[in-house]
Scaffold this motif. Structure first.
Motif, PDB file in Angstrom:
ATOM      1  N   ALA A 191       0.866  -1.177   0.000  1.00 51.95           N
ATOM      2  CA  ALA A 191       0.000   0.000   0.000  1.00 51.95           C
ATOM      3  C   ALA A 191       0.901   1.225   0.000  1.00 51.95           C
ATOM      4  O   ALA A 191       1.864   1.284   0.754  1.00 51.95           O
ATOM      5  CB  ALA A 191      -0.883  -0.004   1.233  1.00 51.95           C
ATOM      6  N   GLU A 192       0.604   2.178  -0.857  1.00 51.08           N
ATOM      7  CA  GLU A 192       1.415   3.388  -0.890  1.00 51.08           C
ATOM      8  C   GLU A 192       0.519   4.606  -0.987  1.00 51.08           C
ATOM      9  O   GLU A 192      -0.654   4.496  -1.327  1.00 51.08           O
ATOM     10  CB  GLU A 192       2.343   3.375  -2.106  1.00 51.08           C
ATOM     11  N   ALA A 193       1.112   5.748  -0.730  1.00 52.41           N
ATOM     12  CA  ALA A 193       0.384   6.991  -0.928  1.00 52.41           C
ATOM     13  C   ALA A 193       0.525   7.391  -2.391  1.00 52.41           C
ATOM     14  O   ALA A 193       1.597   7.263  -2.974  1.00 52.41           O
ATOM     15  CB  ALA A 193       0.955   8.082  -0.034  1.00 52.41           C
ATOM     16  N   GLY A 207      -1.711  11.509  -2.254  1.00 51.57           N
ATOM     17  CA  GLY A 207      -1.531  11.054  -0.886  1.00 51.57           C
ATOM     18  C   GLY A 207      -2.525   9.988  -0.472  1.00 51.57           C
ATOM     19  O   GLY A 207      -2.361   9.355   0.567  1.00 51.57           O
ATOM     20  N   ALA A 208      -3.547   9.769  -1.278  1.00 53.33           N
ATOM     21  CA  ALA A 208      -4.529   8.729  -0.952  1.00 53.33           C
ATOM     22  C   ALA A 208      -3.888   7.353  -1.069  1.00 53.33           C
ATOM     23  O   ALA A 208      -2.921   7.181  -1.801  1.00 53.33           O
ATOM     24  CB  ALA A 208      -5.717   8.842  -1.898  1.00 53.33           C
ATOM     25  N   PRO A 209      -4.394   6.375  -0.329  1.00 50.36           N
ATOM     26  CA  PRO A 209      -3.805   5.038  -0.405  1.00 50.36           C
ATOM     27  C   PRO A 209      -4.077   4.384  -1.757  1.00 50.36           C
ATOM     28  O   PRO A 209      -5.213   4.362  -2.211  1.00 50.36           O
ATOM     29  CB  PRO A 209      -4.503   4.270   0.716  1.00 50.36           C
ATOM     30  N   VAL A 210      -3.033   3.863  -2.373  1.00 51.69           N
ATOM     31  CA  VAL A 210      -3.201   3.091  -3.605  1.00 51.69           C
ATOM     32  C   VAL A 210      -2.604   1.703  -3.418  1.00 51.69           C
ATOM     33  O   VAL A 210      -1.593   1.533  -2.742  1.00 51.69           O
ATOM     34  CB  VAL A 210      -2.510   3.720  -4.833  1.00 51.69           C
TER      35      VAL A 210
ATOM     36  N   GLU B 192      -5.756   0.760   2.213  1.00 52.96           N
ATOM     37  CA  GLU B 192      -6.748   1.624   2.839  1.00 52.96           C
ATOM     38  C   GLU B 192      -6.057   2.743   3.604  1.00 52.96           C
ATOM     39  O   GLU B 192      -4.873   2.664   3.894  1.00 52.96           O
ATOM     40  CB  GLU B 192      -7.615   0.825   3.827  1.00 52.96           C
ATOM     41  N   ALA B 193      -6.840   3.740   3.945  1.00 53.94           N
ATOM     42  CA  ALA B 193      -6.308   4.799   4.791  1.00 53.94           C
ATOM     43  C   ALA B 193      -6.454   4.337   6.235  1.00 53.94           C
ATOM     44  O   ALA B 193      -7.473   3.779   6.617  1.00 53.94           O
ATOM     45  CB  ALA B 193      -7.088   6.082   4.555  1.00 53.94           C
ATOM     46  N   GLY B 207      -4.910   8.224   8.365  1.00 53.11           N
ATOM     47  CA  GLY B 207      -5.080   8.517   6.949  1.00 53.11           C
ATOM     48  C   GLY B 207      -3.942   8.005   6.089  1.00 53.11           C
ATOM     49  O   GLY B 207      -4.040   7.978   4.867  1.00 53.11           O
ATOM     50  N   PRO B 209      -1.519   5.328   4.181  1.00 58.28           N
ATOM     51  CA  PRO B 209      -1.886   4.080   3.521  1.00 58.28           C
ATOM     52  C   PRO B 209      -1.461   2.865   4.331  1.00 58.28           C
ATOM     53  O   PRO B 209      -0.320   2.781   4.766  1.00 58.28           O
ATOM     54  CB  PRO B 209      -1.135   4.142   2.193  1.00 58.28           C
TER      55      PRO B 209
END
Lengths: 241, 241
Positions: A191-193, A207-210, B192-193, B207, B209
């Motif tokens: 999981a990364e930003a 910055g959202a989780p991808v 996920e966050a 928030g 990841p």
DNA sequence: AAGGATATTATGTCTACACATAAGGAGAAG
DNA sequence: CTTCTCCTTATGTGTAGACATAATATCCTT
């Protein structure tokens, strides 16, 4: 038309290894053969099921391959105490993945360069400092919506043909599969930003989780390609067994 | 070098299915049998390798199981155009995973409740509205540092013994493995966050990841447990083949 | 030419048997 | 009591041969 010479001739009631498998798995899941139980020897099972030891052997071997049984010479066959806990994911070509879901696939090449490999890539693929590579960024869409962002690097020394290909119509994924035969692979999930690029193309805030899958491929010991696949927000990698 | 007359003892000149496998895989990876190539029929290969068709069959079947060959009656055996691309991840018990890495494992039960299943869980596990469940939140540490946050739900109707267990010393993971035999499983991975709980215990900002694995388990068709595993920041799930 | 019955063929699997090999266990030797 | 043989035993795998089955190829009919 069904010819009926079998009526009198072969009742065809031989026990198949699949039947044996099913019955044995049933006994295990039903609880009569709980974890740790020592199964009867093959000869005994053969007698019980009315077939040859070969058939029993095949059945037990296949169940063992599933990670449910533990077999050792002389020690016999026993139900594993802890099942082999593994997750198996099919990773089809993106196109196939999207089309299987009933969506329309489309592909866009966002950038294409031939350059000297950056340091991190040299390290990752064990390349010489001056190695030339193709760098591609592509977007795969399902029904027009962004699905996956592909960041691909191809080692030109190992695959010179890649230099002549523009990857405008055919994605590097499919081109590689058709060009390079079977190879050694390393896959990792994490999981990364989202970085700016991913955010821009996949439509989530930076910055959202991808969910990111990375795959590095070798052929005959030589590094071929490294790819980083960023999935659209909410993507789940699922398997069932 | 032709067949050397072996000594009077019989030190095995027979070709094994493993040798056949190795040679055929070699021909495929070496490129002489590229993707799509139709292989000679089993009888022909048996003649070539000097063994029976049974042995060839075994070899081809095993290669086929690896996803490299495609076999169809009458049509013959051919090298798959696109190899079955699957990723296989071992998912050992957390304790084993941590100890294998040479770290010290420790476990803390953070909360433990018996309550009526929330709606989302009922839907997920196909439970009746008033189902009673055990809800646990546990933290697994490697060398004292947070490694994985476990959010576990257990269906009491299917596993009443779980109500009597406190899960203070033994984690639900290990307890379940020792208690419930083989079962049907669904696993999924996603990014996920981090929510407040995960952020607090795993030590990253809310928030951020996080890599999340979810696993739902059935036994004899009845839902047993659902677990959500949040890994510490930077966790990678890797496999190689 | 299109469609359908049939022949052909490569794989799928079972039987029956033999020998190979790993490893538990008994007994001998220290 | 410990350690080392050797025997026994359960699985591993090969041979030889037969029949089963799916699917392509062919030939026949309309």
């Amino acid at each position: 038309m069904a010819s009926e010479p079998r009526a009198a001739s072969a009742p065809k009631d031989r026990t198949t290894f699949r039947e044996v498998m099913a019955e044995i798995r049933h006994r295990i899941t039903e609880g009569s053969w709980g974890p740790g139980t020592l199964l009867p020897a093959e000869v005994a099972l053969a007698r019980e099921f009315g077939c040859t030891r070969t058939t029993i052997n095949r059945a037990l071997r296949e169940i063992s391959d599933l990670g449910i049984l533990d077999r050792r010479r002389k020690a016999g066959t026993r139900v594993r105490l802890a099942p082999r806990r593994e997750a198996r994911f099919e990773m089809p070509i993106v196109r196939a993945e999207i089309e299987k879901a009933g969506a329309t696939y489309s592909y866009t090449r966002l950038s294409h360069d031939i350059l000297t490999a950056p340091d991190w890539l040299c390290e990752r693929l064990r390349l010489p400092d001056d190695a030339q590579v193709v760098h591609l960024i592509c977007l795969h869409r399902a029904n027009g919506a962004p699905f996956q962002l592909e960041d691909r690097w191809i080692n030109l020394a190992a695959l010179p043909e890649a230099g002549a290909e523009a990857f405008v119509l055919v994605g590097p994924n499919e081109w590689l599969v058709a060009t390079v035969p079977y190879s050694e692979v390393e896959i990792s999930f994490q999981a990364e930003a989202a970085d700016a690029l991913a955010a821009a193309h996949l439509g989530h805030p930076s910055g959202a989780p991808v969910f990111v899958a990375e795959r590095t491929t070798w052929w005959k010991g030589a590094p071929i390609t490294h790819v980083r696949l960023c999935y659209r927000p909410g993507h789940r990698m699922t398997t069932h067994y």
